[in-house]
Structure formats: structure tokens, C-alpha cells
Design an enzyme around this catalytic site. Structure first.
Site, PDB file in Angstrom:
ATOM      1  N   SER A  28     -31.891 -36.285  55.900  1.00 33.64           N
ATOM      2  CA  SER A  28     -33.151 -36.019  56.542  1.00 33.64           C
ATOM      3  C   SER A  28     -33.890 -37.097  56.398  1.00 33.64           C
ATOM      4  O   SER A  28     -33.827 -38.156  55.644  1.00 33.64           O
ATOM      5  CB  SER A  28     -33.920 -34.936  56.100  1.00 33.64           C
ATOM      6  OG  SER A  28     -35.346 -34.805  56.279  1.00 33.64           O
ATOM      7  N   TYR A  84     -37.990 -29.618  49.274  1.00 35.14           N
ATOM      8  CA  TYR A  84     -36.969 -30.214  50.153  1.00 35.14           C
ATOM      9  C   TYR A  84     -36.939 -31.772  50.000  1.00 35.14           C
ATOM     10  O   TYR A  84     -35.850 -32.114  50.273  1.00 35.14           O
ATOM     11  CB  TYR A  84     -37.515 -29.756  51.687  1.00 35.14           C
ATOM     12  CG  TYR A  84     -36.693 -29.955  52.749  1.00 35.14           C
ATOM     13  CD1 TYR A  84     -35.603 -29.258  53.153  1.00 35.14           C
ATOM     14  CD2 TYR A  84     -36.899 -31.339  53.741  1.00 35.14           C
ATOM     15  CE1 TYR A  84     -34.850 -29.326  54.308  1.00 35.14           C
ATOM     16  CE2 TYR A  84     -36.154 -31.414  54.703  1.00 35.14           C
ATOM     17  CZ  TYR A  84     -34.957 -30.726  54.987  1.00 35.14           C
ATOM     18  OH  TYR A  84     -34.170 -30.851  55.969  1.00 35.14           O
TER      19      TYR A  84
END
Length: 251
Positions: free
Chosen positions: A143, A156
Site C-alpha cells: 500500500s 493498517y
């Protein structure tokens, strides 16, 4: 002459292929010629299964909760006993948004168990046989938050930083044994994970203003990168985190 991107004769395992990035990646691999094993939640991958079959590729769906590491070990052993897995794409993941002071132990562990711990144990289960054979490709979905901290997504960000680290560590260990381990870091893609951001006019506008491409990404924008990293064209690419973000990081 055979294209270096041709995946005919290869078997790819893709996690979380029921929708979004996972579905787009699975279909991209199928179009390149790969047969598929789809690992994910029960009933979630029927649409992808049908689309892969329509492309003329062999496809198998196996139910798996990636956070259940005992089940993961059992499923991987079954798949390895029936097939030679040439490609592993670790896409399954979740995101939970809240202020860091409010993150519960359960929420933290849930995000890490799926996004990082499950990913590592899948790499271990399928990458070990690849290394023994001297050939294989692992593609982890990282990500932009493998590089940044984000807002209200501490678990996350921690997991995706870990994905980048695991990718590089395994590349160092397995590269000499013929296995390339890389990751894709998608930018702001229009998937379920970004619904809250796209629904917030101020956040959406500020994000779009930073993206030179001038739009949110589509899941299909990531598929080509996955095909590349899964193919012979990437035989000398190892330990790399490939950003696919419309230019976000360039700003």
C-alpha cells in the site's frame, strides 16, 4: 516467439479474489494464461470463478479465512499436494478506521492477523516448495501506507509497512533459490477499502488534487503490474515494492 508475459502452464494462487483488486488481479492472470486457485471467504468468489472459467482457464475455489492460521496450513498442504503452485498473490486484507486511542486489542490483532501474519504464513507455505523447485513468483499487495502513516489507520499502516519488510526479507532469502518476491503498492483505488474516503467530499478532493492522473484508480489498473511481476519478464526484479498510484508519490 513466446511472450515473456505469457503465463500458460502456470498455476497461480490468489487470496481475496472475490472483488476489487483481488478479482482484477485474478482475471489479469487468467487472461495471461494462468490457471487459478482462489482462496477466500465462503461464497465470496463465485463471480470471479465464473469469469475465470469463461476465459477458458482452469479454476478452483477453496474456502479460507486467512486469519485462521491452522486452517491456512491445512489448506496450503492440500493445494500443494494436488498442484504445483508457481505464483502466489497475497491480496486478502481489511482496513479499520478509528482514532488510535480507540483501537481495541481485538481490532489491532484482526487487521494484523489478516494483512500481515496470514500473508507471511502463506508465503511460507507456498514459497517453501517454490524454493525447493528453484522457481516461483510471490506478489504481495502492499500500500502507499507501506511508506506513509495515513490518518486513523494505525493498524493498517503497521501491517502494510510489515508487508514491505517481509517482501524484502524473503527476496533476500529466496532470491538465490530462484524465487522472486515482490509487492505492489496500489494508490487510491476505487474499492470498498476507500469508500469512506470517496464519500467525504473534502478528503476526496484533497486526494484527487495530489494525483497527477487526476482520477481515482480502477482495480484493473493494478492487474498489469501483477502479471508483470508474476511473469518471466520480471525474473531479475526482486525485493521491489512497485507503486501503482497515478503519480501520487511523485508529488
Amino acid at each position: 516467439m513466446k511472450s515473456p508475459f505469457d503465463l500458460h502452464g502456470r498455476c497461480a494462487v490468489v487470496t481475496g479474489a472475490g472483488r476489487g483488486l483481488g478479482q482484477a488481479i485474478a482475471l489479469g492472470l487468467a487472461r495471461a494464461g494462468a490457471d487459478l486457485v482462489l482462496l477466500g471467504r465462503p461464497g465470496a468468489q463465485k463471480s470471479t470463478e465464473g469469469q475465470v472459467a469463461d476465459l477458458g482457464r482452469e479454476v478452483e475455489v477453496v474456502d479460507l479465512d486467512v486469519s485462521d492460521h491452522e486452517a491456512l496450513e491445512r489448506v496450503a498442504a492440500e493445494v500443494n499436494s494436488n498442484r504445483q503452485v508457481d505464483i502466489l498473490v497475497n491480496n486478502a486484507g481489511i482496513i479499520e478506521r478509528e482514532d488510535s486511542v480507540d483501537v481495541s486489542r481485538q481490532s489491532w490483532n484482526r487487521v494484523l492477523d489478516i494483512n500481515l501474519n496470514g500473508l507471511f504464513f502463506l508465503c511460507q507455505a507456498f514459497g517453501g516448495p517454490m524454493a525447493e523447485r528453484g522457481h516461483g513468483k510471490i506478489v504481495n499487495v502492499a500500500s502507499l501506507l507501506s511508506f506513509q502513516g495515513g490518518l486513523r489507520v494505525a493498524s493498517y499502516a503497521a501491517a502494510k509497512h510489515g508487508v514491505a519488510g517481509v517482501t524484502k526479507a524473503l527476496a533476500n532469502e529466496w532470491g538465490p533459490r530462484g524465487v522472486q518476491v515482490n509487492a505492489i503498492a496500489p494508490g487510491y483505488i476505487a474499492t470498498d477499502n476507500t469508500t469512506a474516503l470517496r464519500a467525504d467530499p473534502d478528503r476526496s478532493r484533497s486526494i484527487l488534487e495530489r494525483i497527477p492522473a487526476g482520477r481515482w484508480g480502477d482495480a484493473s489498473d493494478v492487474a498489469g503490474s501483477a502479471v508483470f511481476l508474476s511473469s518471466a519478464a520480471a525474473d531479475y526484479v526482486n525485493g521491489h515494492v512497485l507503486v501503482v498510484d497515478g503519480g501520487w508519490m511523485a508529488r
